[in-house]
Scaffold this motif. Sequence first.
Motif, mmCIF file in Angstrom:
data_model
loop_
_atom_site.group_PDB
_atom_site.id
_atom_site.type_symbol
_atom_site.label_atom_id
_atom_site.label_comp_id
_atom_site.label_asym_id
_atom_site.label_seq_id
_atom_site.Cartn_x
_atom_site.Cartn_y
_atom_site.Cartn_z
ATOM 1 N N VAL A 20 0.847 -1.201 0.000
ATOM 2 C CA VAL A 20 0.000 0.000 0.000
ATOM 3 C C VAL A 20 0.879 1.246 0.000
ATOM 4 O O VAL A 20 0.614 2.198 -0.733
ATOM 5 C CB VAL A 20 -0.981 0.002 1.198
ATOM 6 N N PHE A 21 1.932 1.248 0.812
ATOM 7 C CA PHE A 21 2.861 2.384 0.805
ATOM 8 C C PHE A 21 3.395 2.633 -0.597
ATOM 9 O O PHE A 21 3.515 3.769 -1.041
ATOM 10 C CB PHE A 21 4.030 2.160 1.775
ATOM 11 N N GLN A 22 3.700 1.567 -1.325
ATOM 12 C CA GLN A 22 4.215 1.723 -2.680
ATOM 13 C C GLN A 22 3.130 2.182 -3.646
ATOM 14 O O GLN A 22 3.373 3.044 -4.488
ATOM 15 C CB GLN A 22 4.821 0.409 -3.176
ATOM 16 N N GLY A 66 5.105 0.686 -10.854
ATOM 17 C CA GLY A 66 5.449 1.968 -11.448
ATOM 18 C C GLY A 66 5.928 2.998 -10.443
ATOM 19 O O GLY A 66 6.085 4.166 -10.779
ATOM 20 N N VAL A 67 6.156 2.571 -9.203
ATOM 21 C CA VAL A 67 6.694 3.488 -8.195
ATOM 22 C C VAL A 67 8.122 3.858 -8.583
ATOM 23 O O VAL A 67 8.533 4.998 -8.456
ATOM 24 C CB VAL A 67 6.665 2.840 -6.790
ATOM 25 N N GLN A 68 8.858 2.885 -9.047
ATOM 26 C CA GLN A 68 10.212 3.101 -9.542
ATOM 27 C C GLN A 68 10.205 2.961 -11.057
ATOM 28 O O GLN A 68 9.540 2.089 -11.604
ATOM 29 C CB GLN A 68 11.174 2.063 -8.955
ATOM 30 N N PRO A 69 10.932 3.815 -11.748
ATOM 31 C CA PRO A 69 10.995 3.700 -13.206
ATOM 32 C C PRO A 69 11.732 2.427 -13.628
ATOM 33 O O PRO A 69 12.532 1.890 -12.860
ATOM 34 C CB PRO A 69 11.771 4.952 -13.627
ATOM 35 N N PRO A 70 11.465 1.954 -14.837
ATOM 36 C CA PRO A 70 12.149 0.739 -15.322
ATOM 37 C C PRO A 70 13.669 0.821 -15.240
ATOM 38 O O PRO A 70 14.328 -0.201 -15.072
ATOM 39 C CB PRO A 70 11.673 0.622 -16.775
ATOM 40 N N ALA A 71 14.232 2.015 -15.323
ATOM 41 C CA ALA A 71 15.691 2.170 -15.230
ATOM 42 C C ALA A 71 16.229 1.706 -13.873
ATOM 43 O O ALA A 71 17.415 1.406 -13.736
ATOM 44 C CB ALA A 71 16.073 3.630 -15.467
ATOM 45 N N MET A 72 15.353 1.616 -12.891
ATOM 46 C CA MET A 72 15.771 1.191 -11.548
ATOM 47 C C MET A 72 16.010 -0.308 -11.448
ATOM 48 O O MET A 72 16.564 -0.775 -10.451
ATOM 49 C CB MET A 72 14.713 1.595 -10.516
ATOM 50 N N ILE A 73 15.614 -1.068 -12.456
ATOM 51 C CA ILE A 73 15.732 -2.527 -12.385
ATOM 52 C C ILE A 73 17.179 -2.957 -12.123
ATOM 53 O O ILE A 73 17.410 -3.948 -11.439
ATOM 54 C CB ILE A 73 15.145 -3.205 -13.650
ATOM 55 N N ILE A 74 18.134 -2.185 -12.601
ATOM 56 C CA ILE A 74 19.548 -2.531 -12.396
ATOM 57 C C ILE A 74 19.949 -2.476 -10.919
ATOM 58 O O ILE A 74 20.864 -3.174 -10.490
ATOM 59 C CB ILE A 74 20.471 -1.612 -13.241
ATOM 60 N N VAL A 75 19.263 -1.665 -10.124
ATOM 61 C CA VAL A 75 19.620 -1.542 -8.707
ATOM 62 C C VAL A 75 18.763 -2.428 -7.800
ATOM 63 O O VAL A 75 19.039 -2.520 -6.598
ATOM 64 C CB VAL A 75 19.576 -0.072 -8.222
ATOM 65 N N VAL A 76 17.754 -3.090 -8.354
ATOM 66 C CA VAL A 76 16.863 -3.930 -7.542
ATOM 67 C C VAL A 76 17.639 -4.969 -6.724
ATOM 68 O O VAL A 76 17.360 -5.127 -5.532
ATOM 69 C CB VAL A 76 15.750 -4.565 -8.404
ATOM 70 N N PRO A 77 18.619 -5.670 -7.281
ATOM 71 C CA PRO A 77 19.351 -6.638 -6.441
ATOM 72 C C PRO A 77 20.037 -5.981 -5.241
ATOM 73 O O PRO A 77 20.106 -6.571 -4.160
ATOM 74 C CB PRO A 77 20.385 -7.246 -7.395
ATOM 75 N N PHE A 78 20.512 -4.761 -5.406
ATOM 76 C CA PHE A 78 21.165 -4.062 -4.297
ATOM 77 C C PHE A 78 20.140 -3.601 -3.256
ATOM 78 O O PHE A 78 20.421 -3.613 -2.061
ATOM 79 C CB PHE A 78 21.982 -2.881 -4.822
ATOM 80 N N ILE A 79 18.964 -3.192 -3.737
ATOM 81 C CA ILE A 79 17.906 -2.806 -2.804
ATOM 82 C C ILE A 79 17.459 -4.029 -2.006
ATOM 83 O O ILE A 79 17.258 -3.944 -0.790
ATOM 84 C CB ILE A 79 16.722 -2.144 -3.544
ATOM 85 N N ILE A 80 17.325 -5.153 -2.673
ATOM 86 C CA ILE A 80 16.979 -6.401 -1.976
ATOM 87 C C ILE A 80 18.028 -6.703 -0.910
ATOM 88 O O ILE A 80 17.703 -6.984 0.248
ATOM 89 C CB ILE A 80 16.847 -7.576 -2.963
ATOM 90 N N ALA A 81 19.292 -6.647 -1.308
ATOM 91 C CA ALA A 81 20.382 -6.920 -0.356
ATOM 92 C C ALA A 81 20.345 -5.926 0.801
ATOM 93 O O ALA A 81 20.539 -6.312 1.965
ATOM 94 C CB ALA A 81 21.729 -6.869 -1.066
#
Length: 159
Positions: A20-22, A66-81
């Motif tokens: 919901v926050f997202q 769509g909270v984060q733009p598609p360009a953010m996909i490269i940083v998703v593994p780091f956000i997960i970590a």
Amino acid sequence: MNKKVGTLTRAAILLAIALVFQFVKMGQLVTGSGINAVLIIAAQICGLPWAMAIGFITPFMAVVLGVQPPAMIIVVPFIIAGNILYGTIYSLLKRRSKIIGVIAAAFIKFGLLYSAVNFFLTVNPPIKAALSFPQLLTALIGGSIALVVLQVLERIYKK
């Protein structure tokens, strides 16, 4: 109610709150703080594996919603970590001090994300800015909110 079912139910509710926050898209300060609060609450009342699961799911959902733009996909593994480290560090230190756990977890998450966008990845300036000092702020705010919520829950369930 079976303890496992209760834990699963609480984890599902916390995941729903994070989503919901997202979905509401209230900006990085509110969204990030809310999700970080959920991660700490989940680590405390559901256990680390559930906090890790929520920390794993939410970055993907941010891109899908769509909270984060598609360009953010490269940083998703780091956000997960970063999310997993945030929950893990808090869980390891909470017995000593929940406050120290939140502060240490926030700085370690920030350090990972800051290093990722400034030293390891080539990302555009808005992504670099979003994954730098605002991450420390949202982790500290979210952790602080979580500690207040946990204290209130503890008082309610003691009665």
